[in-house]
Enzyme design. Structure first.
Site, short mmCIF file in Angstrom:
data_model
loop_
_atom_site.label_atom_id
_atom_site.label_comp_id
_atom_site.label_asym_id
_atom_site.label_seq_id
_atom_site.Cartn_x
_atom_site.Cartn_y
_atom_site.Cartn_z
N SER A 1 8.37 -6.93 23.96
CA SER A 1 8.94 -7.08 25.31
C SER A 1 8.45 -8.34 26.02
CB SER A 1 8.68 -5.83 26.14
OG SER A 1 7.31 -5.66 26.42
N THR B 1 6.03 -1.73 26.02
CA THR B 1 5.40 -1.33 27.27
C THR B 1 4.96 -2.52 28.13
OG1 THR B 1 3.25 -1.19 26.20
CG2 THR B 1 4.56 0.85 26.31
N ASP B 2 4.79 -3.70 27.50
CA ASP B 2 4.19 -4.82 28.23
C ASP B 2 5.00 -5.22 29.47
OD1 ASP B 2 2.35 -4.72 26.26
OD2 ASP B 2 2.74 -6.71 25.43
N THR C 1 6.40 -1.58 20.61
CA THR C 1 5.49 -0.83 19.73
C THR C 1 6.14 0.43 19.18
OG1 THR C 1 3.51 -1.67 20.76
CG2 THR C 1 3.32 0.49 19.77
N1 DAS Z 1 2.39 -4.00 23.50
C1 DAS Z 1 3.60 -3.58 22.89
C2 DAS Z 1 4.10 -2.24 23.39
O1 DAS Z 1 3.27 -1.52 23.90
C3 DAS Z 1 4.57 -4.60 22.61
C4 DAS Z 1 5.70 -4.77 23.58
O2 DAS Z 1 5.56 -4.65 24.80
O3 DAS Z 1 6.78 -5.04 23.07
O4 DAS Z 1 5.23 -1.85 23.25
#
Ligand code: DAS
Length: 333
Positions: free
Chosen positions: A63, A96-97, A16
């Site tokens: 991710s 973050t995932d 993100t």
């Molecule tokens: N949900 C997104 C983030 O928070 C996508 C990811 O993990 O790539 O980064």
């Protein structure tokens, strides 16, 4: 004589933080990974007066798309960068995932005392109240700070410095999503100053026994989730898949349904190692009866989440599949 500024290398992977939504109010539903590491550091005014920065784009993905081979490549690259005496630390920008998984893997495999800090964003950097630029600035300042040496790999999000071993994404939308349910918030960054309050005790980075330099793949380990009404179909599928290990996401203290244990215990021939983890985000999974794991041939997960248990089991299996060895690894790390 002017003092040389610390050199931090930024390795970007997507997520993100690197996305560009169509409007300043689009905080969900964006998909494009559009910004590079150079774009991200250009968004931090004045950072070049505090730190010398270099960047590289190793991946450009969400991710959730990362694979085991990517983890190996990233770990090998970070170790290589840190061998350069001119580099003070590395920042990895990441979705973050699965950030907690990558952070934990690097914590177990990067052979250096130098800081490695992962950061990302819950909101795209260009939307209202985007959290990416400040997260990145804080991560860079922490990676440049000599106090961060020997602290292991950390996640820097929402001003906190969180130990890779314990950190967990706990909310699908909140900017304060990264937490350590059992401790592991080591410090914080406030007003551009890095403050530490605690240090990790379990082995990590330079003191880890796992060596992935030159490794091209990791042993296959599957995660099987349990619940009320859980049958043995998923377990049987995993047992038949040829994997080297299974992590059972049990309930409570890693409790598994009787049929599940019986199926694993009585599975004919050579079978994969099984770690008994828990769906519960905090606490510890141990064998309080003193015999349940020995009878079933399982390894108590000692409080790691199923996804972190998977990574630890993969690395442990590169050394040995002996059950006593695996039990020792889970209790030490
Ligand atoms: N949900 C997104 C983030 O928070 C996508 C990811 O993990 O790539 O980064």
């Amino acid at each position: 004589m002017t003092q040389k500024l610390p050199h931090v290398h930024v390795v970007s992977t997507g997520g993100t933080i690197a996305s560009r939504p169509v409007s300043p109010t689009q905080t969900t539903g964006y998909s494009q990974i559009a910004l590079t590491g150079d774009d991200l550091v250009a968004g931090i005014p004045g950072i070049e007066q505090q730190v010398r920065l270099s960047t590289e784009q190793i991946f450009s993905v969400a991710s959730s798309a990362l694979k085991d081979a990517d983890l190996l490549r990233l770990s090998q690259r970070v170790s290589e960068v840190l061998e350069d005496p001119d580099v003070e630390g590395v920042v990895v920008t990441h979705g973050t995932d699965t950030m907690e998984e990558t952070a934990f893997f690097l914590n177990l495999t990067v052979r250096s005392e130098k800081p490695v800090i992962l950061t990302g964003a819950m909101r795209p950097s260009t939307v209202l109240s985007g959290d990416g630029p400040l997260n990145l600035m804080n991560a860079i300042l922490a990676a440049a700070d000599p106090q961060s040496r020997g602290m292991g790999v950390m996640v820097c999000m929402n001003d906190h410095l969180l130990a890779a071993r314990d950190v967990m994404k706990t909310s699908t939308y909140k900017v304060e999503t990264f937490r350590c349910p059992e401790g592991g918030c080591l410090g914080f960054v406030m007003g551009g100053m890095v403050h530490y309050r605690y240090a990790p005790l379990c082995p990590h980075t330079a003191h880890s026994e796992f060596d992935v330099r030159g490794l091209a793949e990791l042993p296959q380990v599957e995660v099987v989730y349990t619940h009320i009404g859980c049958g043995t179909e998923m377990l049987r599928a995993a047992l038949k898949s040829g994997c080297r290990g299974i992590v059972a996401a049990g309930t409570g203290n890693g409790s598994l349904p009787p049929e599940f244990c019986k199926t694993y215990r009585e599975w004919p021939g050579e079978k994969p190692a099984m770690v008994r983890a828990s769906r519960v985000p905090g606490g510890f999974v141990g064998d309080y009866s003193g015999k349940r794991d020995a009878e079933n041939g399982t390894v108590p997960g000692c409080g790691f989440s199923p996804q972190k248990s998977r990574l630890l089991l993969q690395l442990a299996l590169t050394v040995s599949s002996d059950r006593d060895y695996l039990c020792g690894v889970f209790s030490r790390y």
